[in-house]
Design an enzyme around this catalytic site. Structure first.
Site, PDB file in Angstrom:
ATOM      1  N   LYS A  72       0.812  -1.222   0.000  1.00  0.00           N
ATOM      2  CA  LYS A  72       0.000   0.000   0.000  1.00  0.00           C
ATOM      3  C   LYS A  72       0.848   1.275   0.000  1.00  0.00           C
ATOM      4  CE  LYS A  72      -4.118  -2.010   2.145  1.00  0.00           C
ATOM      5  NZ  LYS A  72      -5.135  -1.879   3.200  1.00  0.00           N
ATOM      6  N   ASP A 108     -10.383   2.505   2.709  1.00  0.00           N
ATOM      7  CA  ASP A 108     -10.602   1.724   3.935  1.00  0.00           C
ATOM      8  C   ASP A 108     -11.429   2.497   4.974  1.00  0.00           C
ATOM      9  OD1 ASP A 108      -9.369  -0.701   3.315  1.00  0.00           O
ATOM     10  OD2 ASP A 108      -7.386   0.021   3.893  1.00  0.00           O
TER      11      ASP A 108
END
Ligand SMILES: NC(=O)c1ccc[n+]([C@@H]2O[C@H](COP(=O)([O-])OP(=O)(O)OC[C@H]3O[C@@H](n4cnc5c(N)ncnc54)[C@H](OP(=O)(O)O)[C@@H]3O)[C@@H](O)[C@H]2O)c1
Length: 281
Positions: A72, A108
């Site tokens: 990420k 998220d």
């Protein structure tokens, strides 16, 4: 699933390992339910090969890409541009391909807040929130709670330096409290989120991230772990009268946001939830 044709668009998750990822099941179910001619695969990408993977995404024109651990942060460095929150977090879990320009998003936290609303009808606005953990998920959740108007967001983490780094993202409503001093903030919290890895894995392991006798009716307790579905924390919180939710809804809603960014269509959330719940049951 419909057979791919010359017009089928490709989406993928990159990371390592990816062989146990639920994303192919989740997104292929969504494409089918929405009758969209896309197919989604899992691509194992070694950490050091993330720049190569980005060149491949541009060269082959993938429609959208999800990014999972440990890539990420590397994805944030390789994207052509970032949304403001992805830039602040330094982490990307979703790439949108706009005519070869790869835009990095982080869905998220927004997925977590959407899940809170959908599953528990909980609006963080002006509420006291405690986030346990200061890793990638905890930071994106804490930032999204601030964006949603939370009155206070307290980070409780084992490693104090990481907690302070997370709090630095949150502005005036954020503060860090050491685990040993967190009794009062946990007792007075409206929302408690476990974003540590405690509770993952072996269900016979009964470790909980804090003293559960602090939990009382009227509180909302969310464990973002989804394997197992019922963690020791959630079992204890439900027994003490709190409203509870596991990580399935966050998983689905962060994916639903990715789906909408890629396709411009509303995500079939009910079908996505059903297939994941069925798989994890
Ligand atoms: N539902 C979803 O959609 C979703 C999405 C992403 C992740 N998750 C879950 O969220 C969890 C965290 O993921 P992440 O990516 O944020 O991981 P991460 O970046 O590695 O962070 C892990 C966090 O857990 C803490 N921790 C780990 N073991 C601990 C222990 N024994 N005692 C106290 N604290 C401990 C770490 O504390 P230190 O800083 O002190 O090391 C850190 O704050 C995982 O269980 C993952 O499966 C769920």
């Amino acid at each position: 699933m419909r057979a791919p044709t010359g017009e089928t668009r490709l989406a993928a998750v990159i990371g390592s390992p990816v062989e146990h990822s639920l994303s192919p099941l989740l997104f292929n179910t969504a494409f089918e339910a929405a009758d969209i001619d896309w197919v989604y695969v899992a691509l194992e990408v070694e950490h050091l090969r993330v720049p190569d993977a980005f060149a491949g995404i541009r060269a082959m024109g993938l429609g959208g890409v999800s990014v999972t651990m440990p890539d990420k942060e590397a994805a944030a460095a390789c994207a052509d541009s970032l949304t403001p929150d992805a830039e602040l977090l330094g982490a990307v879990n979703c790439i949108v391909n706009v005519d070869g320009h790869l835009v990095g998003h982080n869905t998220d936290g927004a997925g977590f807040v959407a899940a809170l609303g959908a599953e528990l009808l909980f609006d963080p606005s002006d509420r006291r929130c405690v986030v346990l953990g200061a890793g990638g998920s905890a930071r994106s959740i804490a930032l999204a709670l601030v964006r949603a108007g939370a009155g206070e967001v307290v980070i409780v983490n084992r490693t104090s330096e990481r907690a302070e780094k997370a709090v630095a993202l949150l502005g005036a409503v954020g503060r860090a409290v050491a685990p040993d001093d967190a009794g009062e903030v946990l007792r007075s919290a409206d929302l408690i989120v476990n974003a540590t890895s405690i509770g993952m894995g072996d269900p016979s392991d009964d470790e909980v991230p804090f003293d559960v006798s602090l939990i009382h009716p009227g509180q909302v307790v969310v464990d973002i772990v989804y394997r197992p579905l019922r963690t020791p924390l959630l079992i204890a919180a439900a027994a003490r009268g709190a409203s509870t939710a596991n990580g399935v809804s966050m998983l689905v809603h962060q994916a639903a946001i990715q789906f909408e960014l890629w396709t411009g269509r509303a995500a079939p959330v009910a079908a996505m939830t059903a297939v994941v719940a069925d798989k994890l049951a």
